[in-house]
Design a protein around this motif. Sequence first.
Motif, PDB file in Angstrom:
ATOM      1  N   ASP A 186      -5.708   2.227   7.380  1.00 54.93           N
ATOM      2  CA  ASP A 186      -5.397   0.856   6.964  1.00 54.93           C
ATOM      3  C   ASP A 186      -5.967   0.577   5.577  1.00 54.93           C
ATOM      4  OD1 ASP A 186      -4.132   0.129   9.372  1.00 54.93           O
ATOM      5  OD2 ASP A 186      -6.017  -0.491  10.281  1.00 54.93           O
ATOM      6  N   LEU A 187      -7.219   0.975   5.370  1.00 54.84           N
ATOM      7  CA  LEU A 187      -7.872   0.705   4.087  1.00 54.84           C
ATOM      8  C   LEU A 187      -7.179   1.450   2.954  1.00 54.84           C
ATOM      9  CD1 LEU A 187     -10.127  -0.773   2.640  1.00 54.84           C
ATOM     10  CD2 LEU A 187     -11.647   1.154   3.146  1.00 54.84           C
ATOM     11  N   ASP A 188      -6.768   2.674   3.206  1.00 55.11           N
ATOM     12  CA  ASP A 188      -6.019   3.427   2.190  1.00 55.11           C
ATOM     13  C   ASP A 188      -4.727   2.701   1.827  1.00 55.11           C
ATOM     14  OD1 ASP A 188      -7.923   5.413   2.072  1.00 55.11           O
ATOM     15  OD2 ASP A 188      -6.834   6.799   3.383  1.00 55.11           O
ATOM     16  N   ALA A 189      -4.041   2.177   2.845  1.00 52.03           N
ATOM     17  CA  ALA A 189      -2.781   1.455   2.602  1.00 52.03           C
ATOM     18  C   ALA A 189      -3.025   0.180   1.799  1.00 52.03           C
ATOM     19  CB  ALA A 189      -2.103   1.127   3.929  1.00 52.03           C
ATOM     20  N   ILE A 190      -4.099  -0.533   2.121  1.00 52.44           N
ATOM     21  CA  ILE A 190      -4.424  -1.767   1.399  1.00 52.44           C
ATOM     22  C   ILE A 190      -4.761  -1.459  -0.054  1.00 52.44           C
ATOM     23  CG2 ILE A 190      -6.090  -3.655   1.220  1.00 52.44           C
ATOM     24  CD1 ILE A 190      -6.320  -3.546   4.316  1.00 52.44           C
ATOM     25  N   GLU A 222      -3.082  -1.295  -5.873  1.00 50.21           N
ATOM     26  CA  GLU A 222      -2.793  -0.573  -7.110  1.00 50.21           C
ATOM     27  C   GLU A 222      -1.347  -0.795  -7.545  1.00 50.21           C
ATOM     28  OE1 GLU A 222      -3.149   1.395 -10.503  1.00 50.21           O
ATOM     29  OE2 GLU A 222      -4.786   0.789  -9.171  1.00 50.21           O
ATOM     30  N   VAL A 223      -0.424  -0.785  -6.586  1.00 52.09           N
ATOM     31  CA  VAL A 223       0.977  -1.071  -6.914  1.00 52.09           C
ATOM     32  C   VAL A 223       1.100  -2.483  -7.473  1.00 52.09           C
ATOM     33  CG1 VAL A 223       3.283  -1.401  -5.952  1.00 52.09           C
ATOM     34  CG2 VAL A 223       1.913   0.552  -5.229  1.00 52.09           C
ATOM     35  N   GLU A 272       7.071  -9.110  -5.187  1.00 55.85           N
ATOM     36  CA  GLU A 272       7.353  -8.140  -4.128  1.00 55.85           C
ATOM     37  C   GLU A 272       6.116  -7.296  -3.817  1.00 55.85           C
ATOM     38  OE1 GLU A 272      10.862  -5.933  -5.128  1.00 55.85           O
ATOM     39  OE2 GLU A 272      12.181  -7.612  -4.634  1.00 55.85           O
ATOM     40  N   ALA A 273       5.394  -6.889  -4.871  1.00 57.75           N
ATOM     41  CA  ALA A 273       4.173  -6.108  -4.665  1.00 57.75           C
ATOM     42  C   ALA A 273       3.086  -6.957  -4.010  1.00 57.75           C
ATOM     43  CB  ALA A 273       3.682  -5.543  -5.992  1.00 57.75           C
ATOM     44  N   ASP A 274       3.033  -8.235  -4.391  1.00 57.38           N
ATOM     45  CA  ASP A 274       2.039  -9.138  -3.804  1.00 57.38           C
ATOM     46  C   ASP A 274       2.297  -9.344  -2.318  1.00 57.38           C
ATOM     47  OD1 ASP A 274      -0.194 -11.188  -4.303  1.00 57.38           O
ATOM     48  OD2 ASP A 274       1.353 -12.414  -3.337  1.00 57.38           O
TER      49      ASP A 274
END
Length: 226
Positions: free
Chosen positions: A117-121, A126-127, A140-142
């Motif tokens: 989960d933390l990696d995904a967050i 970063e995106v 969209e990134a937000d």
Amino acid sequence: MTAIRRTSLADQAAELLLARIQSGEWPIGTKLPGETTLAPMFDVGRSTMREAIRQLVGRGILVTRQGSGVFVESIDEARTDWDKVLQRAHITAVLEARLAIEGEAAGLAAARRTPTDLDAIRGSLEVRNTARPDAVDLVEADMAFHRSIVVASHNDILLELFDSMAPRLRDAMIDMLKIKGTFGEDADHDAHTDVVESIAAREPERAHNLTRAHLLELSKSMAPST
């Protein structure tokens, strides 16, 4: 491969995906292919495909099942009372609802998040950082960033509520940023980074408070002039 005209790519992708669902390509109960498979089929990027799927989730066509994927829930877009409420609601009312949903989700994420989960967050942050120069890309990134936190809360109801509001919120946010003319400031990015670090440090109360503070500021900036 189905080409998509200019204007709103996510909206067009959603309509084309809906048309193929209604044609019987993916019957009710069927699991959809992943974003990496669907995106090339509609000649769009993964983030656009993700938003298209999110729109259809909000419209009751698709459903996201934690850990399993996205499934076809209905072939008819039945407009529910909840849909009508969201359509009528001023964007500030939607943001106030986000205070309850995302504030709680951030606190739960800080307590429950897994390393994955933390990696995904962190990845979605970063995106979001790289998307700052463009209003549509930033929104969209937000939305993807905030959704990754709701996912990390491991509460399916909060996730369904977030997904149902996402299309209404996305369009209003894009309009607001275009009118505002300036966006993606360092202070805004730092506020999001602080939320991530509080989740990483497993500080539920801080994550909850930081998220609420950010959304309160956003709500104030979008309030109608008096």
